[in-house]
Design an enzyme around this catalytic site. Structure first.
Site, PDB file in Angstrom:
ATOM      1  N   ASP A 103      36.931  44.391  36.446  1.00 23.29           N
ATOM      2  CA  ASP A 103      37.223  43.383  35.428  1.00 23.29           C
ATOM      3  C   ASP A 103      37.636  42.070  36.095  1.00 23.29           C
ATOM      4  OD1 ASP A 103      36.796  45.330  33.535  1.00 23.29           O
ATOM      5  OD2 ASP A 103      38.927  45.767  33.265  1.00 23.29           O
TER       6      ASP A 103
HETATM    7  N1  URA Z   1      39.503  50.216  34.986  1.00 22.59           N
HETATM    8  C1  URA Z   1      39.759  49.073  34.316  1.00 22.59           C
HETATM    9  O1  URA Z   1      40.341  49.080  33.246  1.00 22.59           O
HETATM   10  N2  URA Z   1      39.350  47.912  34.882  1.00 22.59           N
HETATM   11  C2  URA Z   1      38.723  47.846  36.084  1.00 22.59           C
HETATM   12  O2  URA Z   1      38.398  46.746  36.554  1.00 22.59           O
HETATM   13  C3  URA Z   1      38.470  49.054  36.761  1.00 22.59           C
HETATM   14  C4  URA Z   1      38.866  50.236  36.191  1.00 22.59           C
END
Ligand code: URA
Length: 238
Positions: free
Chosen positions: A106
Site C-alpha cells: 500500500d
Molecule cells: N497488508 C496491508 O494491509 N497492506 C500492505 O501493504 C501489505 C499487507
C-alpha cells in the site's frame, strides 16, 4: 511479462526455417550454444531470456531483470500514477523498463518490494501454493492481547471476497508492535485483519519475502539480485 517457453529444436527450426532434424545435427556438430554453454539436448526448454547462438551469432533475446527495492512510505506500488511517485521512478531509466511488481505494498506501507520482467520468478514467489513467507512489522494504535495470535492462525473470513485467509503467524514484540507472517497477499490484508479487533494499523513495514531481506539497502535504494538468488527462486518452479 509472460514467460514463453520452447524446445530448443523447435526454436532454431523456426528461426532458421529448417527442419528439426537439421538442428539435431547442428547440436552434434557443437554449432549451438545456450547461455554460452553447449545445450543439454535438442529438447532443452528455453525461454525469451536465454541467449541462444548458432555459429557464434546470437538470436534476439530479452535481458532478464530482477531487483530488490526498499520502498518508502508515500511511493505507490504501480508502474504509472498521475498523483504520486511510483516504485519505478526510484530506478534508473534503463533498469525500469518492462518491469512488473512482485507483490504490491500500500501507499503508506514501507519495505521490501521485488521487481522483475520474468513471470516465472514472480509466480514462484507470490503464488499461495508456493507458501513463501512475507514478514511484516506492524505498529498498532492499541495494545495487543493473547487472542490475536490464535485468530490470525485460525484464518479470518473476508465475506466480500468469499474467502478465508490462510493461517498466519503473529508474534507480539512489544505492547503495540507485532511481527506478522503471511503466505499470501489479499487486498489490505493486514489492516483488515487488525480491523477485526478495531485496532488501527499506524505503520506497516515489510521486512522480508522468503530469504530476501533489506540488509544494506537504504530507504528509497535498490539493488540487482545475484544470479544465485535468482536461481534459488527459479529452481522451485521446475
Ligand atoms: N497488508 C496491508 O494491509 N497492506 C500492505 O501493504 C501489505 C499487507
Amino acid at each position: 511479462m509472460q514467460t514463453n517457453q520452447f524446445r530448443l529444436d523447435r526454436f532454431i527450426a523456426k528461426q532458421c526455417q529448417i527442419k528439426k532434424a537439421a538442428v539435431r545435427l547442428m547440436v552434434a556438430q557443437k554449432r549451438i550454444t545456450v547461455n554460452d554453454l553447449p545445450p543439454q539436448g535438442v529438447d532443452q526448454i528455453i525461454c525469451q531470456f536465454d541467449k541462444v547462438c548458432l555459429d557464434g551469432k546470437c538470436f534476439a533475446y530479452t535481458k532478464a531483470k530482477y531487483f530488490l527495492l526498499h520502498k518508502p512510505v508515500g511511493v505507490v506500488s504501480a508502474t504509472k500514477d498521475d498523483a504520486h511517485k511510483t516504485v519505478l521512478d526510484l530506478l534508473s531509466t534503463d533498469d525500469a523498463s518492462d518491469l512488473h511488481i512482485v507483490g504490491r505494498l500500500d501507499l503508506n506501507t514501507s519495505g521490501l518490494v521485488l521487481l522483475t520482467n520474468d513471470g516465472r520468478f514472480s509466480k514462484a514467489l507470490m503464488h499461495p501454493d508456493a507458501k513463501v513467507d512475507k514478514v511484516y512489522l506492524v505498529t498498532l494504535a492499541n495494545e495487543l492481547t493473547d487472542e490475536y495470535a490464535s485468530a490470525f492462525a485460525k484464518g479470518m473470513e473476508f465475506s466480500y471476497e468469499g474467502i478465508t485467509t490462510m493461517p498466519a503467524q503473529l508474534e507480539i514484540v512489544s505492547q503495540k508492535r507485532a511481527l506478522v507472517t503471511l503466505q499470501e497477499g489479499k487486498y489490505h490484508q493486514i489492516k483488515r485483519m487488525f480491523g477485526r479487533f478495531r485496532n488501527p494499523v499506524l505503520a506497516l513495514h515489510r521486512q522480508s519475502v522468503g530469504s530476501f531481506t533489506l540488509t544494506d539497502v537504504a530507504v528509497g535504494q535498490y539493488r540487482a539480485l545475484t544470479q544465485a538468488e535468482v536461481e534459488q527462486v527459479l529452481s522451485k518452479t521446475q
